[in-house]
Write a protein that holds these residues in place. Structure first.
Motif, PDB file in Angstrom:
ATOM      1  N   ARG A  46      -7.193  -8.495 -55.492  1.00 42.54           N
ATOM      2  CA  ARG A  46      -8.983  -8.471 -55.207  1.00 42.54           C
ATOM      3  C   ARG A  46      -9.598  -8.602 -55.869  1.00 42.54           C
ATOM      4  NH1 ARG A  46      -8.339  -2.568 -53.771  1.00 42.54           N
ATOM      5  NH2 ARG A  46      -6.286  -2.706 -52.491  1.00 42.54           N
ATOM      6  N   ASN A  47      -9.507  -9.768 -56.454  1.00 44.66           N
ATOM      7  CA  ASN A  47     -10.191 -11.042 -57.127  1.00 44.66           C
ATOM      8  C   ASN A  47     -10.736 -10.195 -58.001  1.00 44.66           C
ATOM      9  OD1 ASN A  47     -11.659 -13.477 -56.744  1.00 44.66           O
ATOM     10  ND2 ASN A  47     -13.751 -12.557 -55.790  1.00 44.66           N
ATOM     11  N   ARG A  48     -10.476  -8.865 -58.994  1.00 45.37           N
ATOM     12  CA  ARG A  48     -10.806  -8.490 -59.973  1.00 45.37           C
ATOM     13  C   ARG A  48     -10.657  -9.536 -60.582  1.00 45.37           C
ATOM     14  NH1 ARG A  48     -10.939  -2.504 -60.536  1.00 45.37           N
ATOM     15  NH2 ARG A  48     -12.237  -2.381 -62.131  1.00 45.37           N
ATOM     16  N   PRO A  49     -11.289  -9.368 -61.503  1.00 42.41           N
ATOM     17  CA  PRO A  49     -11.167 -10.221 -63.382  1.00 42.41           C
ATOM     18  C   PRO A  49     -10.008  -9.165 -64.430  1.00 42.41           C
ATOM     19  CG  PRO A  49     -13.707  -9.659 -63.588  1.00 42.41           C
ATOM     20  CD  PRO A  49     -13.126  -9.472 -61.875  1.00 42.41           C
ATOM     21  N   VAL A  50     -10.821  -8.277 -64.430  1.00 44.41           N
ATOM     22  CA  VAL A  50      -9.601  -7.427 -65.412  1.00 44.41           C
ATOM     23  C   VAL A  50      -9.099  -6.293 -64.450  1.00 44.41           C
ATOM     24  CG1 VAL A  50      -9.700  -6.215 -67.640  1.00 44.41           C
ATOM     25  CG2 VAL A  50     -11.548  -7.995 -67.412  1.00 44.41           C
ATOM     26  N   TYR A  51      -8.132  -5.511 -64.601  1.00 44.80           N
ATOM     27  CA  TYR A  51      -7.114  -4.959 -64.357  1.00 44.80           C
ATOM     28  C   TYR A  51      -6.677  -3.668 -65.195  1.00 44.80           C
ATOM     29  CZ  TYR A  51      -6.711  -7.083 -59.705  1.00 44.80           C
ATOM     30  OH  TYR A  51      -7.356  -7.913 -58.559  1.00 44.80           O
ATOM     31  N   LYS A  52      -7.728  -2.871 -65.449  1.00 47.64           N
ATOM     32  CA  LYS A  52      -7.023  -1.983 -66.615  1.00 47.64           C
ATOM     33  C   LYS A  52      -5.665  -0.780 -65.923  1.00 47.64           C
ATOM     34  CE  LYS A  52      -9.000  -0.212 -71.025  1.00 47.64           C
ATOM     35  NZ  LYS A  52      -9.930   0.944 -71.442  1.00 47.64           N
ATOM     36  N   LEU A  53      -5.263  -0.479 -66.190  1.00 47.12           N
ATOM     37  CA  LEU A  53      -4.240   0.238 -66.039  1.00 47.12           C
ATOM     38  C   LEU A  53      -4.519   1.684 -66.341  1.00 47.12           C
ATOM     39  CD1 LEU A  53      -0.486  -1.688 -65.214  1.00 47.12           C
ATOM     40  CD2 LEU A  53      -3.150  -1.285 -64.580  1.00 47.12           C
ATOM     41  N   LYS A  54      -4.830   2.969 -65.599  1.00 45.16           N
ATOM     42  CA  LYS A  54      -4.580   3.796 -67.032  1.00 45.16           C
ATOM     43  C   LYS A  54      -3.658   5.544 -66.211  1.00 45.16           C
ATOM     44  CE  LYS A  54      -9.609   3.588 -67.173  1.00 45.16           C
ATOM     45  NZ  LYS A  54     -11.176   4.391 -66.691  1.00 45.16           N
TER      46      LYS A  54
ATOM     47  N   ASP B 165      -9.265  12.551 -62.571  1.00 41.89           N
ATOM     48  CA  ASP B 165     -10.396  12.634 -63.415  1.00 41.89           C
ATOM     49  C   ASP B 165      -9.799  12.755 -65.145  1.00 41.89           C
ATOM     50  OD1 ASP B 165     -10.258  14.781 -62.526  1.00 41.89           O
ATOM     51  OD2 ASP B 165     -11.896  15.695 -63.399  1.00 41.89           O
ATOM     52  N   ILE B 166      -8.848  13.774 -65.062  1.00 40.50           N
ATOM     53  CA  ILE B 166      -8.391  13.997 -66.067  1.00 40.50           C
ATOM     54  C   ILE B 166      -7.607  12.453 -66.770  1.00 40.50           C
ATOM     55  CG2 ILE B 166      -6.649  15.019 -67.968  1.00 40.50           C
ATOM     56  CD1 ILE B 166      -7.767  17.363 -65.763  1.00 40.50           C
ATOM     57  N   LEU B 167      -7.914  11.682 -68.248  1.00 46.80           N
ATOM     58  CA  LEU B 167      -7.273  10.704 -68.303  1.00 46.80           C
ATOM     59  C   LEU B 167      -6.205  10.686 -69.520  1.00 46.80           C
ATOM     60  CD1 LEU B 167     -10.380   7.911 -68.767  1.00 46.80           C
ATOM     61  CD2 LEU B 167      -8.115   8.141 -67.095  1.00 46.80           C
TER      62      LEU B 167
END
Length: 230
Positions: free
Chosen positions: A63-71, A79-81
């Motif tokens: 996806r050409n994103r510099p950072v992927y933060k897994l949740k 919406d509940i983390l």
């Protein structure tokens, strides 16, 4: 390598090749850190925060994103983390679009790509990397030799089967397995030799280890010439 303070345990790993198992590796590494995040008898609220950060020389998700933060979220209620005290981050060092990122993120990704220190945080990271690289006791911060051997053998078996399977013939499968084993054998020798060089280990100890694993002195001499005396 692992960094530990009073409140956090951070494991930073470099990954140059996509073996298509990164999420599973992150889960295993998190499990290892979790065992060290809480002392016996401590309240669960005293659990150290654990972070796994992979610095990848490829774009895992394309996806050409510099950072992927897994949740972790609740199914159907994304919406509940779920806060388990764990953070998993994948840095895509091949990303070209850094727009919208906070300045410290840009500085960090730039540092990982170029080694350029540009702010206080990257200066601290650089200092810590240099400290650990110069510490002869840092072996506990790196994957054990047994882990390296096991992983390389697993990759070799899979790659050997894949190459032979695509060929569609028994001959192709055999050739693929042989090639995979040879690659894994050399990667194992390389890992052992580079570990010895970086940790300034005695050459006699290195030779003894190589002889136990490979037994073939001619092959050992070839690997030493290629990776130790280069």
């Amino acid at each position: 390598m692992v960094f530990i303070d009073l409140d956090n345990i951070i494991n930073v790993e470099l990954q140059n090749e996509n073996h298509h198992d990164l999420e599973k590796r992150i889960a295993i590494y998190q499990a290892s850190l979790t065992q060290r995040a809480l002392l016996s008898g401590q309240s669960f609220n005293k659990r150290k925060q654990t972070l796994i950060a992979f610095l990848c020389d490829f774009d895992l998700y394309g996806r050409n994103r510099p950072v992927y933060k897994l949740k972790t979220t609740v199914e159907g209620q994304e919406d509940i983390l779920v806060d388990r005290g764990e953070t998993n981050v994948i840095f895509n060092l091949k990303a070209t679009d850094l727009a919208g990122l906070p300045a410290d993120y840009v500085a960090l990704v730039t540092y990982f790509n170029t080694g350029r220190v540009s702010d206080e945080f990257t200066a601290a990271v650089d200092q810590e990397f240099r400290r650990i690289k110069g510490n002869d006791t840092r072996k506990e911060h790196y994957m054990s030799i047994e882990s390296i051997l096991t992983m390389e053998k697993a990759y070799a078996r899979q790659e050997g089967w894949d190459e032979g399977h695509v060929e569609g013939k028994e001959e192709g499968r055999a050739e693929g397995r042989t090639e995979g084993r040879n690659e894994a054998r050399e990667e194992t020798a390389k890992a052992l030799i580079e570990d010895a060089r970086q940790n300034h280990r005695d050459v006699a100890d290195l030779l003894a280890t190589l002889k136990v694993i490979f037994k073939d002195q001619a092959y050992i001499d070839k690997m030493l010439a290629k990776y130790y005396y280069e």
